[in-house]
Enzyme design. Structure first.
Site, mmCIF file in Angstrom:
data_model
loop_
_atom_site.group_PDB
_atom_site.id
_atom_site.type_symbol
_atom_site.label_atom_id
_atom_site.label_comp_id
_atom_site.label_asym_id
_atom_site.label_seq_id
_atom_site.Cartn_x
_atom_site.Cartn_y
_atom_site.Cartn_z
ATOM 1 N N GLU A 102 6.950 37.702 23.950
ATOM 2 C CA GLU A 102 7.297 38.101 22.589
ATOM 3 C C GLU A 102 8.791 38.401 22.456
ATOM 4 O OE1 GLU A 102 3.336 40.291 23.485
ATOM 5 O OE2 GLU A 102 4.932 39.299 24.612
ATOM 6 N N ARG B 18 -1.571 28.223 47.498
ATOM 7 C CA ARG B 18 -0.919 29.361 48.154
ATOM 8 C C ARG B 18 0.164 29.967 47.259
ATOM 9 N NH1 ARG B 18 -0.022 27.291 54.451
ATOM 10 N NH2 ARG B 18 -2.250 27.052 54.955
ATOM 11 N N LEU C 295 0.511 30.060 57.451
ATOM 12 C CA LEU C 295 -0.069 30.518 56.187
ATOM 13 C C LEU C 295 1.006 30.824 55.142
ATOM 14 C CD1 LEU C 295 -2.992 32.840 57.396
ATOM 15 C CD2 LEU C 295 -3.017 30.389 56.960
ATOM 16 N N GLU D 265 -9.182 30.647 53.226
ATOM 17 C CA GLU D 265 -9.063 29.329 53.851
ATOM 18 C C GLU D 265 -9.922 29.164 55.104
ATOM 19 O OE1 GLU D 265 -5.405 27.381 54.516
ATOM 20 O OE2 GLU D 265 -4.669 27.633 52.492
#
Length: 322
Positions: free
Chosen positions: A46, A184, A204, A282
């Site tokens: 906004e 991810r 990871l 995972e």
């Protein structure tokens, strides 16, 4: 409103953990200004739209469309409801009420008390789908959960025994790996089990697309994973759920759980308390099937390599969906 939702998507992934919000200002059936929430901690949709509005146009003669209820509290930015009122808008159209208890109808109430006409529920379903992680987190008091695995054409997720050379066990195509890294980049956290860490020594992290690293999580009851493994490096914050230790060492948080009880409810409660809004699970198979058995998932992503066959190995989790 459809255009506001389209604008909101431009906030991916930098707006997380905030919701994706777009705003459109209409004057005499024409869009005269627009904005979206671009990055967490920065101006809301906004604010950006109102600042883009020409000073030659009277806000009182405009309608402001926004897909999520304007905030009414002081967070990292001032309340958007106050700015809308101060600017002189007389009509606001909203897709969804904000489920965050800090807002939860208070923004709409503030606008109406200031004699601003508020229309709710326009493209409400589409707005919910866009911000399903945000809504799930606040309504169910847990992260939005995505279960993800890759499987071969004949339904295996790994060779057995697991090859020493990781490339021999690779299932995903290049395109599927990119999809994984997109997941991810848009997830607050990523979770695997101890066996996956020991077998694959994964990082990871987000590497194949532009985006932040999720918080890495693994379950290691007796702290068997050596500190030399990649998951313990400083590339991302890491949580180790275990039975022996509680404490923080640099970017590593050790969180003690009661392994005599169900782990998933304990894990989800702790992640909610840590304000981690979405969780990408995972694997491996035991972890994935634990979530499936608990029916604790909101989305399942299966990446199937139709050209790869293992012949034998670890079977992919079985889906028992209605």
């Amino acid at each position: 409103m459809n255009h506001a939702l389209t604008l909101a998507k431009k906030g991916l992934p930098d707006a997380f953990p905030n919701p994706l919000v777009g705003c459109v200002i209409v004057h005499k059936e024409q869009i005269v200004a627009e904005g979206w929430h671009q990055k967490y901690g920065e101006a809301h949709a906004e604010v950006n739209a109102i600042h883009a509005l020409s000073k030659n146009i009277d806000p009182a003669q405009c309608t402001l469309y926004v897909n999520l209820e304007p905030c009414s509290h002081h967070g990292k930015t001032p309340p958007c409801a106050d700015l809308i009122i101060k600017s002189g808008f007389r009509k606001v159209v909203i897709a969804n009420k904000d489920p965050n208890p800090l807002v939860a109808g208070k923004g709409i109430e503030k606008l109406r008390k200031a004699s601003v006409e508020v229309i709710e529920g326009v493209m409400e379903k589409e707005g919910f789908e866009l911000n399903k992680r945000f809504f799930t987190f606040h309504q169910k008091k847990r992260p939005y959960i995505i279960l993800k695995w890759a499987e071969t054409a004949d339904g295996f997720i790994s060779k057995l025994p697991v090859p020493t050379e990781r490339t021999e066990n690779m299932i995903s195509t290049k395109e599927q790996l990119i999809k994984t890294h997109e997941l991810r980049a848009t997830s607050s956290a990523i979770l695997v089990g101890k066996n996956t860490v020991l077998a694959d020594d994964p990082s990871l992290t987000t590497r194949l697309v532009v985006g932040k690293n999720p918080v890495r999580i693994f379950i290691d009851q007796n702290l068997e994973v050596p500190r030399s493994f990649k998951i313990y490096n400083n590339e991302a914050n890491t949580i180790v759920f275990n039975a022996k230790k509680e404490g923080v060492e640099k970017n590593i948080s050790f969180i003690q759980l009661d392994f005599s009880k169900k782990l998933i409810p304990q894990i989800l409660t702790r992640l909610y308390e840590m304000n981690l809004q979405s969780l990408l699970v995972e694997g491996g198979k035991m972890v994935l099937e634990s979530f499936l058995e608990e029916k604790m998932m909101d989305e399942i992503v299966v990446l199937k390599n139709e050209k790869l066959f293992f012949g034998s190995g670890v079977n992919a989790p079985k889906l028992h969906l209605p």
